[in-house]
Design a protein around this motif. Sequence first.
Motif, PDB file in Angstrom:
ATOM      1  N   GLY A 166      50.072  47.372  17.614  1.00 27.07           N
ATOM      2  CA  GLY A 166      51.413  47.700  17.168  1.00 27.07           C
ATOM      3  C   GLY A 166      52.057  46.635  16.306  1.00 27.07           C
ATOM      4  O   GLY A 166      52.973  46.933  15.517  1.00 27.07           O
ATOM      5  N   ASN A 167      51.584  45.414  16.432  1.00 23.10           N
ATOM      6  CA  ASN A 167      52.137  44.309  15.642  1.00 23.10           C
ATOM      7  C   ASN A 167      51.125  43.752  14.646  1.00 23.10           C
ATOM      8  O   ASN A 167      51.266  42.611  14.182  1.00 23.10           O
ATOM      9  CB  ASN A 167      52.618  43.187  16.566  1.00 23.10           C
ATOM     10  N   ALA A 168      50.130  44.554  14.309  1.00 24.36           N
ATOM     11  CA  ALA A 168      49.057  44.085  13.431  1.00 24.36           C
ATOM     12  C   ALA A 168      49.586  43.615  12.078  1.00 24.36           C
ATOM     13  O   ALA A 168      49.119  42.597  11.533  1.00 24.36           O
ATOM     14  CB  ALA A 168      48.020  45.195  13.237  1.00 24.36           C
ATOM     15  N   GLU A 169      50.539  44.336  11.519  1.00 26.27           N
ATOM     16  CA  GLU A 169      51.053  43.952  10.211  1.00 26.27           C
ATOM     17  C   GLU A 169      51.751  42.597  10.274  1.00 26.27           C
ATOM     18  O   GLU A 169      51.648  41.787   9.347  1.00 26.27           O
ATOM     19  CB  GLU A 169      52.017  45.013   9.693  1.00 26.27           C
ATOM     20  N   ALA A 170      52.468  42.337  11.350  1.00 28.20           N
ATOM     21  CA  ALA A 170      53.131  41.034  11.512  1.00 28.20           C
ATOM     22  C   ALA A 170      52.102  39.907  11.597  1.00 28.20           C
ATOM     23  O   ALA A 170      52.307  38.836  11.005  1.00 28.20           O
ATOM     24  CB  ALA A 170      54.007  41.051  12.758  1.00 28.20           C
ATOM     25  N   TYR A 171      51.002  40.149  12.302  1.00 30.20           N
ATOM     26  CA  TYR A 171      49.971  39.115  12.406  1.00 30.20           C
ATOM     27  C   TYR A 171      49.338  38.830  11.047  1.00 30.20           C
ATOM     28  O   TYR A 171      49.074  37.673  10.707  1.00 30.20           O
ATOM     29  CB  TYR A 171      48.897  39.541  13.418  1.00 30.20           C
ATOM     30  N   ARG A 172      49.107  39.876  10.272  1.00 37.33           N
ATOM     31  CA  ARG A 172      48.527  39.672   8.943  1.00 37.33           C
ATOM     32  C   ARG A 172      49.487  38.896   8.049  1.00 37.33           C
ATOM     33  O   ARG A 172      49.078  37.990   7.316  1.00 37.33           O
ATOM     34  CB  ARG A 172      48.169  41.019   8.313  1.00 37.33           C
ATOM     35  N   ALA A 173      50.763  39.245   8.104  1.00 34.35           N
ATOM     36  CA  ALA A 173      51.750  38.549   7.268  1.00 34.35           C
ATOM     37  C   ALA A 173      51.895  37.096   7.686  1.00 34.35           C
ATOM     38  O   ALA A 173      51.970  36.193   6.837  1.00 34.35           O
ATOM     39  CB  ALA A 173      53.098  39.271   7.358  1.00 34.35           C
ATOM     40  N   ASN A 174      51.939  36.845   8.995  1.00 27.58           N
ATOM     41  CA  ASN A 174      52.028  35.464   9.483  1.00 27.58           C
ATOM     42  C   ASN A 174      50.812  34.658   9.054  1.00 27.58           C
ATOM     43  O   ASN A 174      50.930  33.482   8.680  1.00 27.58           O
ATOM     44  CB  ASN A 174      52.146  35.451  11.004  1.00 27.58           C
ATOM     45  N   ALA A 175      49.647  35.279   9.132  1.00 26.25           N
ATOM     46  CA  ALA A 175      48.412  34.588   8.757  1.00 26.25           C
ATOM     47  C   ALA A 175      48.426  34.209   7.276  1.00 26.25           C
ATOM     48  O   ALA A 175      48.048  33.083   6.910  1.00 26.25           O
ATOM     49  CB  ALA A 175      47.202  35.464   9.069  1.00 26.25           C
ATOM     50  N   GLU A 176      48.858  35.115   6.417  1.00 26.67           N
ATOM     51  CA  GLU A 176      48.890  34.822   4.980  1.00 26.67           C
ATOM     52  C   GLU A 176      49.862  33.691   4.669  1.00 26.67           C
ATOM     53  O   GLU A 176      49.563  32.799   3.857  1.00 26.67           O
ATOM     54  CB  GLU A 176      49.243  36.078   4.195  1.00 26.67           C
ATOM     55  N   ALA A 177      51.018  33.695   5.314  1.00 28.26           N
ATOM     56  CA  ALA A 177      51.999  32.631   5.083  1.00 28.26           C
ATOM     57  C   ALA A 177      51.458  31.285   5.548  1.00 28.26           C
ATOM     58  O   ALA A 177      51.627  30.260   4.872  1.00 28.26           O
ATOM     59  CB  ALA A 177      53.295  32.959   5.814  1.00 28.26           C
ATOM     60  N   TYR A 178      50.790  31.289   6.684  1.00 22.95           N
ATOM     61  CA  TYR A 178      50.236  30.042   7.223  1.00 22.95           C
ATOM     62  C   TYR A 178      49.091  29.540   6.354  1.00 22.95           C
ATOM     63  O   TYR A 178      48.956  28.330   6.123  1.00 22.95           O
ATOM     64  CB  TYR A 178      49.778  30.279   8.659  1.00 22.95           C
TER      65      TYR A 178
END
Length: 314
Positions: A166-178
């Motif tokens: 359910g939060n997959a998109e947030a994890y992808r966005a956080n990963a790209e920013a990091y």
Amino acid sequence: MKVGFHRSSASGRRRVFAACVLSVLAFALTACGGVAARDDDRKVVLTTFTVLADMARNVAGEHLRVESITKVGAEIHGYEPTPGDIKKAAKADLILDNGLNLEAWFAQFVADLDVPHVVVSEGITPMDIGEDAYRGKPNPHAWMSPVNAQIYVDNTARAFSDLDPGNAEAYRANAEAYKTQLGAVRDDLVSAVSALPADQRALVTCEGAFSYLARDAGLTEKYIWPVNAEQQATPQQIGSVIDFVRQRGVPAVFCESTVSDAPMQRVVEATSARFGGVLYVDSLSEADGPVPTYLDLIRHDATTIATALAGASR
């Protein structure tokens, strides 16, 4: 906390009072220490050491609770898990480990646990250890390359997405920013080392934990021992480093925060090199210390190395 009463003055009323006090204290302790855990319904992710925990928190954001099995300052290679560690792991939803033979204790640790685990170094190209009994085995310190760290982050984001779709998109966005931050740290590292004279681009440490960092930065690596172990440095190992420092005219040498620097101090005494400072590898520091995050760790090590090799006092 213990509450005691003198037996000689105990009475029925006092016993009742004592029981009430203890009940109130128990309630208060539960309210103060247990509500957060009870009300926190996020899934729990455990990592084997603090560096991975910090990386994972950057990917998880507010959606997962991430904790490290080992504490700040722990020597990760030969760590001995406690019963409390096993109890904590049994309640976790996911465990992240480095792999590459870093956590010698991990296979036995998870053998009887019905908890999924993910190796976050999967997909990196390992560098082999070139000396001693570990010759030919992969150097496990792959996270010391900010480039490799981006692969760690991608693996972590995928694991979190599988755990919590359910939060997959947030994890992808956080990963790209990091990963963008990791790329900037790598660029700063290369810039700092490239300013050194070519004959000073040599990194001499206690443990061979900097192969990936040295490769990224263009440094020649030399160490006393390849992997932290219980045995102490041999005269042959120390002598080999002394010869290297003398032949190369290395101006400064270093040691890691989780081991004794006594063997490296013997190198300092036998050469014209000075001790350039403490480097961090296997553990972050406390929050008020020099390397509370992984990004701080890489920046600290790069600055310490470049400054010492350039001859500036710290």
